[in-house]
Scaffold this motif. Structure first.
Motif, PDB file in Angstrom:
ATOM      1  N   LEU A 384       0.854  -1.191   0.000  1.00 56.54           N
ATOM      2  CA  LEU A 384       0.000   0.000   0.000  1.00 56.54           C
ATOM      3  C   LEU A 384       0.891   1.242   0.000  1.00 56.54           C
ATOM      4  O   LEU A 384       1.897   1.291   0.712  1.00 56.54           O
ATOM      5  CB  LEU A 384      -0.909   0.007   1.227  1.00 56.54           C
ATOM      6  CG  LEU A 384      -2.164  -0.863   1.197  1.00 56.54           C
ATOM      7  CD1 LEU A 384      -1.851  -2.322   0.890  1.00 56.54           C
ATOM      8  CD2 LEU A 384      -2.918  -0.761   2.525  1.00 56.54           C
ATOM      9  N   HIS A 385       0.508   2.246  -0.800  1.00 54.80           N
ATOM     10  CA  HIS A 385       1.275   3.488  -0.937  1.00 54.80           C
ATOM     11  C   HIS A 385       0.387   4.682  -0.607  1.00 54.80           C
ATOM     12  O   HIS A 385      -0.744   4.769  -1.100  1.00 54.80           O
ATOM     13  CB  HIS A 385       1.766   3.665  -2.380  1.00 54.80           C
ATOM     14  CG  HIS A 385       2.704   2.602  -2.862  1.00 54.80           C
ATOM     15  ND1 HIS A 385       4.035   2.851  -3.144  1.00 54.80           N
ATOM     16  CD2 HIS A 385       2.510   1.282  -3.129  1.00 54.80           C
ATOM     17  CE1 HIS A 385       4.609   1.743  -3.571  1.00 54.80           C
ATOM     18  NE2 HIS A 385       3.706   0.775  -3.571  1.00 54.80           N
ATOM     19  N   THR A 386       0.893   5.610   0.211  1.00 56.18           N
ATOM     20  CA  THR A 386       0.155   6.842   0.492  1.00 56.18           C
ATOM     21  C   THR A 386       1.105   7.895   1.071  1.00 56.18           C
ATOM     22  O   THR A 386       2.152   7.554   1.629  1.00 56.18           O
ATOM     23  CB  THR A 386      -1.008   6.602   1.473  1.00 56.18           C
ATOM     24  OG1 THR A 386      -1.768   7.791   1.620  1.00 56.18           O
ATOM     25  CG2 THR A 386      -0.501   6.165   2.833  1.00 56.18           C
ATOM     26  N   ASP A 387       0.727   9.155   0.935  1.00 50.72           N
ATOM     27  CA  ASP A 387       1.459  10.243   1.579  1.00 50.72           C
ATOM     28  C   ASP A 387       0.977  10.473   3.001  1.00 50.72           C
ATOM     29  O   ASP A 387       1.626  11.185   3.775  1.00 50.72           O
ATOM     30  CB  ASP A 387       1.284  11.553   0.794  1.00 50.72           C
ATOM     31  CG  ASP A 387       2.008  11.517  -0.544  1.00 50.72           C
ATOM     32  OD1 ASP A 387       2.999  10.779  -0.673  1.00 50.72           O
ATOM     33  OD2 ASP A 387       1.563  12.235  -1.472  1.00 50.72           O
ATOM     34  N   THR A 388      -0.178   9.897   3.345  1.00 48.32           N
ATOM     35  CA  THR A 388      -0.803  10.148   4.646  1.00 48.32           C
ATOM     36  C   THR A 388      -1.036   8.804   5.350  1.00 48.32           C
ATOM     37  O   THR A 388      -2.041   8.131   5.101  1.00 48.32           O
ATOM     38  CB  THR A 388      -2.142  10.898   4.451  1.00 48.32           C
ATOM     39  OG1 THR A 388      -2.864  10.306   3.348  1.00 48.32           O
ATOM     40  CG2 THR A 388      -1.899  12.359   4.127  1.00 48.32           C
ATOM     41  N   PRO A 389      -0.091   8.383   6.208  1.00 49.64           N
ATOM     42  CA  PRO A 389      -0.141   7.030   6.772  1.00 49.64           C
ATOM     43  C   PRO A 389      -1.369   6.747   7.630  1.00 49.64           C
ATOM     44  O   PRO A 389      -1.699   5.572   7.847  1.00 49.64           O
ATOM     45  CB  PRO A 389       1.150   6.952   7.598  1.00 49.64           C
ATOM     46  CG  PRO A 389       1.558   8.362   7.852  1.00 49.64           C
ATOM     47  CD  PRO A 389       1.099   9.139   6.649  1.00 49.64           C
ATOM     48  N   GLU A 390      -2.054   7.788   8.081  1.00 53.86           N
ATOM     49  CA  GLU A 390      -3.275   7.538   8.844  1.00 53.86           C
ATOM     50  C   GLU A 390      -4.363   6.896   7.982  1.00 53.86           C
ATOM     51  O   GLU A 390      -5.382   6.405   8.507  1.00 53.86           O
ATOM     52  CB  GLU A 390      -3.800   8.836   9.464  1.00 53.86           C
ATOM     53  CG  GLU A 390      -4.140   9.934   8.475  1.00 53.86           C
ATOM     54  CD  GLU A 390      -2.984  10.866   8.155  1.00 53.86           C
ATOM     55  OE1 GLU A 390      -3.249  11.986   7.664  1.00 53.86           O
ATOM     56  OE2 GLU A 390      -1.817  10.460   8.367  1.00 53.86           O
ATOM     57  N   ARG A 391      -4.154   6.872   6.684  1.00 54.56           N
ATOM     58  CA  ARG A 391      -5.117   6.233   5.783  1.00 54.56           C
ATOM     59  C   ARG A 391      -4.973   4.709   5.735  1.00 54.56           C
ATOM     60  O   ARG A 391      -5.877   4.024   5.233  1.00 54.56           O
ATOM     61  CB  ARG A 391      -4.974   6.788   4.364  1.00 54.56           C
ATOM     62  CG  ARG A 391      -5.349   8.254   4.194  1.00 54.56           C
ATOM     63  CD  ARG A 391      -5.033   8.723   2.777  1.00 54.56           C
ATOM     64  NE  ARG A 391      -5.387  10.099   2.523  1.00 54.56           N
ATOM     65  CZ  ARG A 391      -6.542  10.503   1.975  1.00 54.56           C
ATOM     66  NH1 ARG A 391      -7.442   9.589   1.629  1.00 54.56           N
ATOM     67  NH2 ARG A 391      -6.776  11.776   1.766  1.00 54.56           N
ATOM     68  N   PHE A 392      -3.858   4.170   6.198  1.00 56.86           N
ATOM     69  CA  PHE A 392      -3.620   2.730   6.047  1.00 56.86           C
ATOM     70  C   PHE A 392      -4.717   1.890   6.690  1.00 56.86           C
ATOM     71  O   PHE A 392      -5.216   0.931   6.091  1.00 56.86           O
ATOM     72  CB  PHE A 392      -2.263   2.348   6.660  1.00 56.86           C
ATOM     73  CG  PHE A 392      -1.077   2.668   5.794  1.00 56.86           C
ATOM     74  CD1 PHE A 392      -1.046   2.315   4.450  1.00 56.86           C
ATOM     75  CD2 PHE A 392       0.027   3.328   6.337  1.00 56.86           C
ATOM     76  CE1 PHE A 392       0.060   2.626   3.653  1.00 56.86           C
ATOM     77  CE2 PHE A 392       1.133   3.627   5.556  1.00 56.86           C
ATOM     78  CZ  PHE A 392       1.148   3.270   4.215  1.00 56.86           C
ATOM     79  N   ASP A 393      -5.101   2.224   7.906  1.00 55.19           N
ATOM     80  CA  ASP A 393      -6.071   1.387   8.622  1.00 55.19           C
ATOM     81  C   ASP A 393      -7.410   1.332   7.894  1.00 55.19           C
ATOM     82  O   ASP A 393      -8.029   0.255   7.799  1.00 55.19           O
ATOM     83  CB  ASP A 393      -6.264   1.897  10.049  1.00 55.19           C
ATOM     84  CG  ASP A 393      -5.038   1.629  10.933  1.00 55.19           C
ATOM     85  OD1 ASP A 393      -4.208   0.784  10.534  1.00 55.19           O
ATOM     86  OD2 ASP A 393      -4.915   2.268  11.997  1.00 55.19           O
TER      87      ASP A 393
END
Length: 419
Positions: A384-393
């Motif tokens: 998973l890739h994102t600039d905003t790690p709070e989105r992972f969950d």
């Protein structure tokens, strides 16, 4: 005309007349019909359907709400349209591949909404690339590299733009008459000579059942032929993601791999299948695979990107944070649902909930173990890739790859053709 009478007519299952349809579309376009009344009519169409004549009239009225484009090139034009899916980056390698054979490929595209990706969002991950082109710029690119991907102008079927936004918030998107007329009004107004439709079927598509996808494909092909646009459609699978990447810059990278002669087998197979249909409709007898092998398609891609202000040599954006999803047991990947992966990618920032929302160019999902792959416990399935790690969950809440003891039935990528 009385809008209430028109709503009642369709609500009660009767057909709308040509005059009624022309009046409704014109009045709605010019704000003489309220949003709540058009929402009621859209729901009536959703529930009651339309006869073929009504769909033709509805499509023509939406075309007539704006201007028609035309091309003076000295060569034929052919376009491709996909009904949308997850990991569907086919437009990116397909346009330059067909243009490499001397056919002009004008492609007016859109942005993603919800779990389906938008071609413009993908290409805007290329540094400098721009979607807004004037008609003279489009003409010049078609005479030169031979293909472009651009945003549709405000005067191209404006009734459709307004109605689509309404359908999106009223639960009336998944209507075959409204989908078919929406797509075909823009494509006919675009002025292309020929059109190949990629009609997706499966969990990640508008049409989840093959019978519905076939009806949608047939309706659109008939609309095209009635308007003098040579048309055909392929019915293609969208039960699991297409290729190994979902997300804007990730999908551009994969498309370039295809143009370089590599890439995932399913992306290559579908790109070549659609290219063959486009070349056939354009009257060109050639094997498009040759242009992937000898570099002509890559040369056209580079010229096309450059013509729209992009730098084909610039590094693509990368997300700042990644997280791996690991296999919990040995076995085979027996379930990797397209809707789940698309929704997770959207939650990571690759998509948007509203048209005005920004997207993250580097967000998305890499698929290391696609459907059918043999895996061992602890092996990477996804990244998973994102600039905003709070989105992972939130993304992980909807991701549920299934590991089984026996390999699944091999995927059928192309279910059939309508012409």
């Amino acid at each position: 005309m009385d809008m209430i009478d028109i709503i009642r007519t369709k609500r009660d299952g009767a057909a709308l007349s040509t005059a009624q349809i022309d009046w409704v579309i014109d009045a709605y376009t010019h704000d003489r019909v309220g949003e709540e009344q058009m929402a009621a009519l859209a729901m009536a169409v959703f529930l009651r359907g339309m006869e073929r004549r009504e769909i033709v009239d509805w499509t023509n009225a939406m075309i007539d709400s704006g201007s028609r484009m035309g091309w003076t090139l000295g060569k034929g034009t052919v376009d491709k349209h996909s009904t949308g899916g997850v990991g569907d980056k086919i437009t990116l390698p397909l346009g330059p591949l067909v243009a490499a054979h001397g056919v002009a490929v004008p492609q007016l595209s859109g942005r993603g909404l919800g779990h389906t990706g938008g071609t413009l969002d993908k290409l805007e991950a290329v540094p400098g690339w721009r979607a807004d082109l004037s008609t003279p710029e489009m003409q010049d690119i078609l005479r030169g590299p031979g293909a472009f991907v651009a945003a549709a102008g405000a005067d191209l079927a404006p009734a459709d733009r307004k109605l689509y936004a309404l359908r999106d918030v009223t639960g009336t998107v998944d209507s075959i008459p409204l989908i078919a007329s929406s797509i075909m009004s823009k494509k006919i107004a675009e002025g292309t000579d020929a059109l190949v439709l990629d009609v997706k079927v499966g969990s990640g598509a508008f049409m989840r059942e093959l019978a519905d996808a076939r009806e949608l494909a047939r309706t659109m092909v008939e609309l095209g032929e009635d308007a003098g646009v040579r048309s055909c459609a392929l019915l293609t699978d969208m039960s699991t993601p297409l290729g190994r990447t979902v997300g804007n810059a990730l999908e551009v990278r994969e498309a370039v791999e295809v143009l370089a002669g590599g890439g995932p087998a399913d992306v290559v197979e579908l790109t070549l299948a659609l290219a063959r249909e486009m070349l056939t409709l354009a009257g060109v007898d050639a094997d498009p695979a040759d242009a992937l092998r000898d570099g002509r398609a890559m040369d056209t891609w580079r010229a096309m990107v450059t013509a729209q202000g992009g730098d084909p040599d610039a590094p693509l954006p990368q997300a700042r944070h990644t997280r791996d999803v690991l296999a919990e047991r040995d076995g085979y990947v027996t379930g990797l649902d397209a809707l789940e992966v698309g929704t997770a990618s959207w939650r990571l920032g690759a998509g948007r909930s509203r048209k005005e929302d920004p997207v993250q160019a580097g967000a998305g999902i890499e698929i290391h173990a696609p459907l059918g792959a043999r895996v061992t416990r602890g092996q990477r399935l996804l990244t998973l890739h994102t600039d905003t790690p709070e989105r992972f969950d939130r993304a992980l809440e909807v991701l549920a790859p299934v590991i089984g003891d026996t390999p699944p039935t091999p995927r059928t990528l192309i279910h059939g053709k309508i012409d």
